[in-house]
Motif scaffolding. Structure first.
Motif, PDB file in Angstrom:
ATOM      1  N   TYR A 176      57.707  18.350  13.816  1.00 34.02           N
ATOM      2  CA  TYR A 176      56.504  19.118  12.907  1.00 34.02           C
ATOM      3  C   TYR A 176      56.071  20.302  13.701  1.00 34.02           C
ATOM      4  O   TYR A 176      55.585  21.090  12.938  1.00 34.02           O
ATOM      5  CB  TYR A 176      55.313  17.805  12.786  1.00 34.02           C
TER       6      TYR A 176
ATOM      7  N   TYR B 179      53.101  11.766   9.932  1.00 36.77           N
ATOM      8  CA  TYR B 179      52.655  10.632   9.904  1.00 36.77           C
ATOM      9  C   TYR B 179      53.031   9.866   8.629  1.00 36.77           C
ATOM     10  O   TYR B 179      52.771  10.703   7.484  1.00 36.77           O
ATOM     11  CB  TYR B 179      51.484   9.989  10.368  1.00 36.77           C
TER      12      TYR B 179
ATOM     13  N   LYS C 297      50.059   3.899  10.011  1.00 37.80           N
ATOM     14  CA  LYS C 297      50.559   5.037  10.000  1.00 37.80           C
ATOM     15  C   LYS C 297      51.864   5.125  11.133  1.00 37.80           C
ATOM     16  O   LYS C 297      51.633   4.525  12.100  1.00 37.80           O
ATOM     17  CB  LYS C 297      49.940   6.492  10.313  1.00 37.80           C
TER      18      LYS C 297
ATOM     19  N   ASN D  88      52.993  18.012   5.217  1.00 36.35           N
ATOM     20  CA  ASN D  88      52.033  18.481   6.133  1.00 36.35           C
ATOM     21  C   ASN D  88      51.169  17.466   7.108  1.00 36.35           C
ATOM     22  O   ASN D  88      49.994  17.656   7.418  1.00 36.35           O
ATOM     23  CB  ASN D  88      50.654  18.786   4.827  1.00 36.35           C
ATOM     24  N   THR D  89      52.029  16.611   7.259  1.00 36.28           N
ATOM     25  CA  THR D  89      51.715  15.406   8.288  1.00 36.28           C
ATOM     26  C   THR D  89      52.853  14.836   8.973  1.00 36.28           C
ATOM     27  O   THR D  89      53.812  14.560   8.314  1.00 36.28           O
ATOM     28  CB  THR D  89      50.745  14.593   7.799  1.00 36.28           C
TER      29      THR D  89
END
Length: 463
Positions: free
Chosen positions: A414, A361, A404, A358-359
């Motif tokens: 993504y 990074y 990050k 969900n990211t």
């Protein structure tokens, strides 16, 4: 940026340092059958840009000009050995069964990274990986730079086998002219240095047990024509080049190279190849055979290339691996020195091996990064200063600071996945509406119009 300006910027990026070199172009695909009388030569980027609207195909990589009689009508020097520089690698996908998102994800997951550009053709796609600076081609070392470029091209095609990239497409030939009407993906930030291409291709070769920099060499006691592989090739009768297979010209040229490497006189080579050609169901003309033999005996080649032999054997379903033709270089762990771009590649590989959650990074300290890839802190700092592919974001200060990491490819992947999720959600919602409305109005003649016109295409903006 408007598309027209982006296209102009693309050509500026593609043709940088294009001095004293030529580009070939044709106005329609049928011109390929007689390029010498129908093609056009462009020695100026400005003239090419003005002529784009009239061209259907061109050579994005540039050539040296040997001679010409009529600049408007005749082309000379369209051979790989006459290449001046490689500006881009282009992978041809000769099918429309895959979506743009499928191709982008395949590039990110299996190849060097996101492509610079993707154009849609009537029968598929062409995927561009543009170089930040051109690879110069010279005859030094028996065209070593050309051999390296061809190996990179092969590895790029093999890395995209999941979307049916054409392994046998001409590496540096004609491709469709990119125009506003056929470009479906254009990201000028995604360009690759020759050094990065070589490093990536080396790793691909490491996995396959072959070397990028050493040319194929014949063992002292080996005779090509007496080998089981060539005996099986010489027994073929149904050779007809088409998608996925090498044709008669390539096969005969490969046999001619074997004759040359084995020391056969040209008269004996001509007899052998003529006998093979006469056994084909669709034989070539004698003049074409003679041209292949002249080229093979020109002295520009040492012998047949294992890559093409493997392609012939594979294409015509001959199960005969042909090994021991080349030397191996040391594996990465045995090399004494590692360059910054190799550490960069290692870090990118490590970051892109971590599943997205969900990211785009990944939270890691620099100490953890150094431990994972096995480099010193000073090396990591040096590569971060030079890299334009690795993204480092620090939030907070002091002990509360959080570091990050990401890469350009991870970011694109993504958003591509998010785009796919949104598209699928819209499709499910549209289906739900359709079923609901049909059920509600199944007994009514006043069915609302336009209720199913739910948009399913959205643009990805990764800038």
């Amino acid at each position: 940026m408007r598309m027209a300006l982006k296209i102009e910027s693309f050509y500026t990026t593609l043709l940088k340092n294009n001095h004293n070199a030529i580009i070939f172009g044709v106005e329609k695909k049928s011109d390929f059958s007689n390029i010498s009388s129908t093609g056009k030569v462009f020695q100026s980027n400005e003239i090419l840009l003005k002529s784009l609207c009239k061209l259907s195909h061109f050579t994005p990589n540039t050539y040296n000009l040997l001679s010409r009689k009529s600049p408007e009508k005749c082309l000379y020097g369209f051979t790989e050995q006459n290449l001046k520089q490689i500006n881009t690698f282009v992978v041809d996908i000769d099918t429309l069964k895959y979506s743009l998102q499928d191709i982008l994800l395949a590039c990110i997951d299996n190849s060097i990274g996101a492509p610079t550009m993707v154009i849609r053709t009537p029968n598929g796609y062409q995927v561009y990986f543009v170089l930040s600076k051109p690879m110069k081609i010279s005859s030094n070392g028996n065209f070593l730079s050309l051999n390296i470029a061809k190996r990179i091209a092969l590895n790029l095609k093999e890395s995209l086998v999941s979307v049916e990239a054409d392994r046998y497409c001409n590496d540096f030939g004609f491709f469709r002219v990119p125009k506003e009407s056929n470009i479906v993906w254009l990201q000028l930030g995604d360009i690759y240095s020759p050094e990065a291409m070589i490093t990536w291709s080396e790793k691909m070769d490491d996995d396959k047990g072959r070397s990028l920099f050493t040319t194929y060499i014949k063992q002292m006691n080996m005779n090509y024509l007496e080998s089981s592989a060539f005996q099986k090739i010489l027994s073929l009768t149904c050779i007809q080049g088409h998608k996925g297979k090498l044709g008669r010209n390539n096969t005969i040229f490969t046999i001619a190279l074997a004759c040359y490497a084995d020391g056969l006189p040209t008269t004996d080579a001509t007899k052998l190849i003529s006998k093979f050609n006469n056994g084909l169901k669709s034989p070539l003309k004698l003049t074409e055979i003679q041209a292949s033999i002249r080229s093979a005996y020109s002295g520009r080649y040492n012998g047949p290339d294992k890559i093409y032999i493997d392609q012939i054997l594979e294409g015509y379903q001959i199960d005969q691996p042909y090994t021991n033709w080349y030397k191996f270089k040391k594996v990465r762990s045995e090399r004494k020195y590692s360059h910054i771009h190799e550490w960069e590649s290692d870090l990118i590989t490590y970051l892109e091996s971590i599943p997205l959650n969900n990211t785009p990074y990944i939270t890691l300290t620099q100490k953890q990064i150094c431990k994972q890839i096995g480099c010193q802190q000073s090396t990591l700092n040096a590569l971060l200063k030079k890299s334009n592919k690795i993204i480092k974001v620090v939030t907070g200060k002091g002990r509360a600071a959080v570091t990050k990491w990401s890469t350009i490819n991870i970011i694109i992947k993504y958003f591509a996945l998010k785009h796919k999720e949104i598209t699928e959600t819209k499709s499910r919602y549209k289906k739900y509406l359709r079923n609901t409305i049909i059920t509600k109005y199944s007994h009514s003649s006043n069915l609302p119009t336009g209720i199913f016109d739910v948009p399913t295409n959205i643009a990805i903006n990764t800038s």
